[in-house]
Design a protein around this motif. Structure first.
Motif, PDB file in Angstrom:
ATOM      1  N   SER A  31       0.820  -1.210   0.000  1.00 40.84           N
ATOM      2  CA  SER A  31       0.000   0.000   0.000  1.00 40.84           C
ATOM      3  C   SER A  31       0.859   1.267   0.000  1.00 40.84           C
ATOM      4  CB  SER A  31      -0.945  -0.002   1.205  1.00 40.84           C
ATOM      5  OG  SER A  31      -0.242   0.218   2.406  1.00 40.84           O
ATOM      6  N   PHE A  32       2.124   1.138   0.401  1.00 37.01           N
ATOM      7  CA  PHE A  32       3.047   2.272   0.374  1.00 37.01           C
ATOM      8  C   PHE A  32       4.021   2.179  -0.804  1.00 37.01           C
ATOM      9  CE2 PHE A  32       1.639   2.328   4.763  1.00 37.01           C
ATOM     10  CZ  PHE A  32       1.414   3.679   4.958  1.00 37.01           C
ATOM     11  N   GLY A  33       3.754   1.266  -1.736  1.00 36.96           N
ATOM     12  CA  GLY A  33       4.588   1.149  -2.927  1.00 36.96           C
ATOM     13  C   GLY A  33       5.896   0.425  -2.700  1.00 36.96           C
ATOM     14  N   HIS A  90       9.852  11.785   2.456  1.00 40.17           N
ATOM     15  CA  HIS A  90       9.989  10.625   1.569  1.00 40.17           C
ATOM     16  C   HIS A  90       9.345  10.865   0.216  1.00 40.17           C
ATOM     17  CE1 HIS A  90      10.745   7.685   5.117  1.00 40.17           C
ATOM     18  NE2 HIS A  90      11.875   8.146   4.619  1.00 40.17           N
ATOM     19  N   VAL A  91       8.220  11.519   0.190  1.00 40.95           N
ATOM     20  CA  VAL A  91       7.557  11.801  -1.086  1.00 40.95           C
ATOM     21  C   VAL A  91       8.335  12.865  -1.860  1.00 40.95           C
ATOM     22  CG1 VAL A  91       5.476  12.793  -2.135  1.00 40.95           C
ATOM     23  CG2 VAL A  91       5.271  11.030  -0.386  1.00 40.95           C
ATOM     24  N   THR A  99       0.834   7.630  -2.326  1.00 41.41           N
ATOM     25  CA  THR A  99      -0.304   6.735  -2.563  1.00 41.41           C
ATOM     26  C   THR A  99      -1.479   7.140  -1.683  1.00 41.41           C
ATOM     27  OG1 THR A  99       0.416   5.212  -0.837  1.00 41.41           O
ATOM     28  CG2 THR A  99       1.281   4.812  -3.063  1.00 41.41           C
ATOM     29  N   GLY A 100      -2.576   6.452  -1.837  1.00 41.35           N
ATOM     30  CA  GLY A 100      -3.727   6.694  -0.973  1.00 41.35           C
ATOM     31  C   GLY A 100      -3.391   6.467   0.484  1.00 41.35           C
ATOM     32  N   ALA A 101      -2.579   5.453   0.761  1.00 43.28           N
ATOM     33  CA  ALA A 101      -2.171   5.163   2.138  1.00 43.28           C
ATOM     34  C   ALA A 101      -1.398   6.340   2.729  1.00 43.28           C
ATOM     35  CB  ALA A 101      -1.322   3.894   2.185  1.00 43.28           C
ATOM     36  N   GLU A 105      -2.816   7.952   6.114  1.00 43.79           N
ATOM     37  CA  GLU A 105      -1.969   7.923   7.304  1.00 43.79           C
ATOM     38  C   GLU A 105      -1.688   9.337   7.806  1.00 43.79           C
ATOM     39  OE1 GLU A 105       2.445   6.677   8.936  1.00 43.79           O
ATOM     40  OE2 GLU A 105       1.961   6.224   6.849  1.00 43.79           O
ATOM     41  N   ASN A 106      -1.305  10.231   6.902  1.00 49.30           N
ATOM     42  CA  ASN A 106      -1.026  11.604   7.319  1.00 49.30           C
ATOM     43  C   ASN A 106      -2.265  12.269   7.895  1.00 49.30           C
ATOM     44  OD1 ASN A 106       1.695  11.609   6.750  1.00 49.30           O
ATOM     45  ND2 ASN A 106       1.396  12.278   4.650  1.00 49.30           N
ATOM     46  N   GLY A 107      -3.420  11.974   7.334  1.00 52.65           N
ATOM     47  CA  GLY A 107      -4.668  12.522   7.869  1.00 52.65           C
ATOM     48  C   GLY A 107      -4.915  12.069   9.293  1.00 52.65           C
TER      49      GLY A 107
END
Length: 124
Positions: A31-33, A90-91, A99-101, A105-107
């Motif tokens: 889910s995190f690639g 990281h992004v 990704t959506g995850a 997660e950040n939310g």
């Protein structure tokens, strides 16, 4: 809702993430690639153990601190934002994709930071 409940929910989320990470580490990494392998699996077990230990401490903090729990609230607001900063780094450095995850997660972390701030400042 009150600060004690925020701490307990935070600890519960930590324990839930441990369980999900141990039950399906490959899906979590995907889910995190990222790709799962045996070496990463060992690291997930160690990190999960530490996260579970932290969740137990967080669960106990309301009982240990009692009326002084608000003193820990601002610290936990900052602690909740550390993963957000790392995820953004990281992004931005193309280490991980957004990704959506990433956004979910950040939310979650930002909501916890807001709750810790709000209920630490709330009188009584």
């Amino acid at each position: 809702m009150n600060l004690k409940l925020v701490f307990r929910i935070y600890a519960g989320f930590g324990a839930l993430f441990v369980i999900l990470g141990l039950l399906s580490p490959d899906a979590m990494l995907e889910s995190f690639g990222m790709t799962y392998n045996d070496e990463v699996g060992i690291m997930i077990q160690f990190v999960s153990m530490i996260q579970l230990m932290f969740a137990v401490v967080v669960w106990q903090l309301p009982d240990w601190l009692g009326d002084n729990l608000t003193k820990a609230g601002s610290t936990f607001m900052v602690l909740s934002l550390i993963p957000v900063a790392l995820n953004i780094f990281h992004v931005m450095t193309d280490t991980l994709p957004a990704t959506g995850a990433f956004f979910v997660e950040n939310g979650v972390w930002v909501v916890f930071a807001g709750l810790f701030y709000f209920y630490s400042k709330k009188p009584g």
